[in-house]
Design a protein around this motif. Structure first.
Motif, short mmCIF file in Angstrom:
data_model
loop_
_atom_site.label_atom_id
_atom_site.label_comp_id
_atom_site.label_asym_id
_atom_site.label_seq_id
_atom_site.Cartn_x
_atom_site.Cartn_y
_atom_site.Cartn_z
N THR A 1 0.81 -1.22 0.00
CA THR A 1 0.00 0.00 0.00
C THR A 1 0.85 1.26 0.00
O THR A 1 0.36 2.33 -0.35
CB THR A 1 -0.93 0.01 1.23
OG1 THR A 1 -0.13 -0.13 2.42
CG2 THR A 1 -1.93 -1.14 1.16
N GLY B 1 -2.61 -8.58 8.48
CA GLY B 1 -2.82 -7.15 8.62
C GLY B 1 -1.75 -6.37 7.87
O GLY B 1 -1.01 -6.91 7.03
N GLU B 2 -1.68 -5.08 8.16
CA GLU B 2 -0.73 -4.21 7.46
C GLU B 2 0.54 -4.05 8.29
O GLU B 2 0.51 -3.54 9.41
CB GLU B 2 -1.35 -2.83 7.20
CG GLU B 2 -0.46 -1.93 6.34
CD GLU B 2 -1.14 -0.62 5.99
OE1 GLU B 2 -1.41 -0.38 4.80
OE2 GLU B 2 -1.40 0.17 6.92
N PRO C 1 0.94 -5.40 12.68
CA PRO C 1 -0.27 -4.60 12.40
C PRO C 1 -0.77 -3.77 13.57
O PRO C 1 -1.52 -2.81 13.35
CB PRO C 1 -1.30 -5.68 12.01
CG PRO C 1 -0.47 -6.79 11.45
CD PRO C 1 0.76 -6.81 12.29
N LYS D 1 0.02 -4.84 3.06
CA LYS D 1 -1.06 -5.64 3.61
C LYS D 1 -0.78 -7.10 3.32
O LYS D 1 -0.53 -7.48 2.17
CB LYS D 1 -2.41 -5.25 2.98
CG LYS D 1 -2.99 -3.97 3.51
CD LYS D 1 -4.38 -3.73 2.93
CE LYS D 1 -5.00 -2.45 3.48
NZ LYS D 1 -6.36 -2.21 2.91
N GLU E 1 -2.60 -10.56 3.84
CA GLU E 1 -3.86 -11.19 4.21
C GLU E 1 -3.97 -12.56 3.54
O GLU E 1 -2.99 -13.09 3.02
CB GLU E 1 -5.04 -10.29 3.79
CG GLU E 1 -5.04 -8.91 4.41
CD GLU E 1 -5.45 -8.89 5.86
OE1 GLU E 1 -5.86 -9.95 6.39
OE2 GLU E 1 -5.38 -7.82 6.49
N THR F 1 -9.63 -9.18 6.44
CA THR F 1 -9.20 -7.85 6.88
C THR F 1 -8.61 -8.03 8.27
O THR F 1 -9.33 -8.35 9.22
CB THR F 1 -10.38 -6.86 6.93
OG1 THR F 1 -10.97 -6.78 5.63
CG2 THR F 1 -9.92 -5.48 7.37
N ASN F 2 -7.29 -7.85 8.37
CA ASN F 2 -6.58 -8.13 9.62
C ASN F 2 -6.88 -9.55 10.11
O ASN F 2 -7.03 -9.80 11.31
CB ASN F 2 -6.94 -7.12 10.71
CG ASN F 2 -6.50 -5.71 10.35
OD1 ASN F 2 -5.41 -5.52 9.80
ND2 ASN F 2 -7.33 -4.73 10.66
#
Length: 465
Positions: A185, A217-218, A239, A280, A282, A306-307
């Motif tokens: 990202t 997660g990120e 994250p 990210k 995932e 998402t996470n």
């Protein structure tokens, strides 16, 4: 001339009787205000209006129900607001205790207030009531359980039911087609490719050892102290923003296409400058929700987490990199959600679940600030608790706003249905008064004519003289 049968008198009497009957009807409608006082007045109209009356009275009660529901949620949310205030105070104390200007004795004194606040949170959870119904102790929650030894998919925690309409019972969740998903990202420092071969990825996916498990997660990768084509310092944050570790590695010509750094593989050969990369990390998977017999009750969906959270069919599932595909987890839902009847008919309701709000559920039972490290961990735990409580309050607030719209709709529907019922059932007083006046005059005229008709046979006496 006839004397045995006075036809004229019978005719006058018949008209007088009809007029009196009509007048009686007029008086009944004028005195009651209703056009339909009995089924004989309008059989079809009576049936229609009685159904409307049921709806009208049901709408009025549903409106009151919705208002009572809002009051209950306001009570719950008010208690949660106080818990929020205490969590913020505990976090404030944790920040204070994290400062090494405090001695061990100072931290012990700070801990005393934190311990008392934890006790008060538990008290609020147990004692908050509405009409003697406890609200925050889990009696109104939707809970899930499963046999820990049967967790074949390596689910983290328990399935979280977000749709309070689920019935209590046994269910199965199947996970299939698990694949990695990467998206850089914020590219930087020469790292920016996610396909076909990602510059950054998990070293072990899926993780088969507890030591290899990592969060989805990120991630943030900080690249500092760069010496081009020689080395750089790489720091990785998970994250949650917590540091995993820092390591000096070779980069550029001195780097490797794949280097494992704290469980994350980075193409260090591409690093050419300093920078901060965000990626990210995932997974995609096909999630299927089945009943106890294995029959799908929610269609299979290919989803991206998402996470590490997959949301499917009103249930949420949390995973880390040890997620296992082609397995099924059996779990049980116990639904204690509150049902608010917000409509006049069967099953026109809304289900509200209020989660338990004690220190165990908020995961702050063991929070302490007796050391610098413990205080920093407490700050993180309290942040998570604040977020968890915010989620619950936001959900209640959203439902409350929904019920306010429900009330507005009920009021409009009640008004319009009452108008419809009035057109069928209520009397037009002006029209009835007009007909009453006409019938009253006809009664007087018919009475006079009956008197005249009764005198006609006396003409026979003239013939007898």
């Amino acid at each position: 001339m006839k004397i045995n049968n006075n036809i004229q008198a019978l005719n006058a009497y018949r008209n007088l009787h009809a007029n009196q009957f009509s007048t009686s009807k007029n008086l009944e409608k004028l005195s009651s205000g209703l056009r339909i006082n009995r089924a004989a007045d309008d059989a079809a109209g009576l049936a229609i209006s009685e159904k409307m009356r049921s709806q009208i009275r049901g709408l009025k009660m549903a409106e009151r129900n919705a208002m009572d529901g809002i009051s209950l949620m306001q009570t719950s949310e008010g208690a949660m607001q106080e818990v929020h205030t205490m969590l913020q105070r505990m976090r404030e104390l944790a920040v204070q205790a994290a400062n090494d200007t405090n001695t061990e004795y100072d931290r012990e004194q700070i801990q005393k207030e934190i311990d008392q606040l934890k006790l008060e949170i538990d008290d609020i959870s147990e004692k908050t009531e509405f009409n003697t119904r406890k609200l925050l102790n889990g009696y109104s929650a939707v809970m899930t359980t499963y046999d820990q030894t049967g967790n074949n998919i390596n689910l983290q925690g328990y399935p979280v039911v977000t749709d309070a309409n689920f019935k209590s019972g046994n269910y199965q969740v199947a996970v299939g087609d698990v694949e990695e998903y990467y998206e850089i990202t914020q590219p930087a420092a020469g790292l920016g490719t996610t396909a076909p071969q990602p510059d950054i990825k998990f070293t072990n996916f899926p993780a088969t050892d507890a030591d290899e498990e990592m969060k989805f997660g990120e991630y943030t990768i900080r690249i500092r102290d760069v010496r081009p084509n020689e080395d750089a310092e790489i720091e990785i944050l998970d994250p949650d923003g917590l540091p995993i570790g820092t390591k000096v590695v070779g980069i550029g010509d001195s780097g490797d296409e794949e280097m494992d750094i704290f469980g994350i593989t980075i193409n260090t050969e591409k690093i050419d400058s300093a920078g901060t990369v965000k990626v990210k990390m995932e997974a995609t998977a096909t999630i299927t929700l089945n009943d106890a017999d294995g029959n799908p009750i929610k269609s299979p969906r290919e989803l991206t987490s998402t996470n590490g959270l997959f949301k499917h069919g009103g249930v949420e599932y949390q995973f880390n990199t040890s997620i296992v595909e082609n397995e099924t987890l059996e779990f049980t839902i116990t639904n204690n959600a509150l049902s608010f009847q917000i409509g006049p008919n069967t099953n026109q309701n809304v289900m509200i679940d209020i989660p338990k709000m004690d220190v165990v559920t908020l995961n702050i039972e063991n929070v302490n600030v007796l050391t610098n490290e413990a205080a920093n961990q407490a700050i993180f735990a309290l942040d998570q608790a604040v977020n968890r409580l915010s989620d619950a309050r936001a959900k209640l607030g959203a439902v409350q706003n929904r019920l306010e719209h429900t009330i507005n709709n009920l009021q409009v529907t009640h008004e319009n249905l009452t108008a419809s019922e009035s057109r069928i059932r209520d009397a037009d007083m002006a029209l009835e008064m007009t007909e009453f006046t006409r019938n009253n005059i006809l009664n007087q005229s018919a009475t006079a004519m009956l008197a005249q008709a009764n005198q006609l046979p006396q003409g026979v006496l003239q013939l007898l003289q």
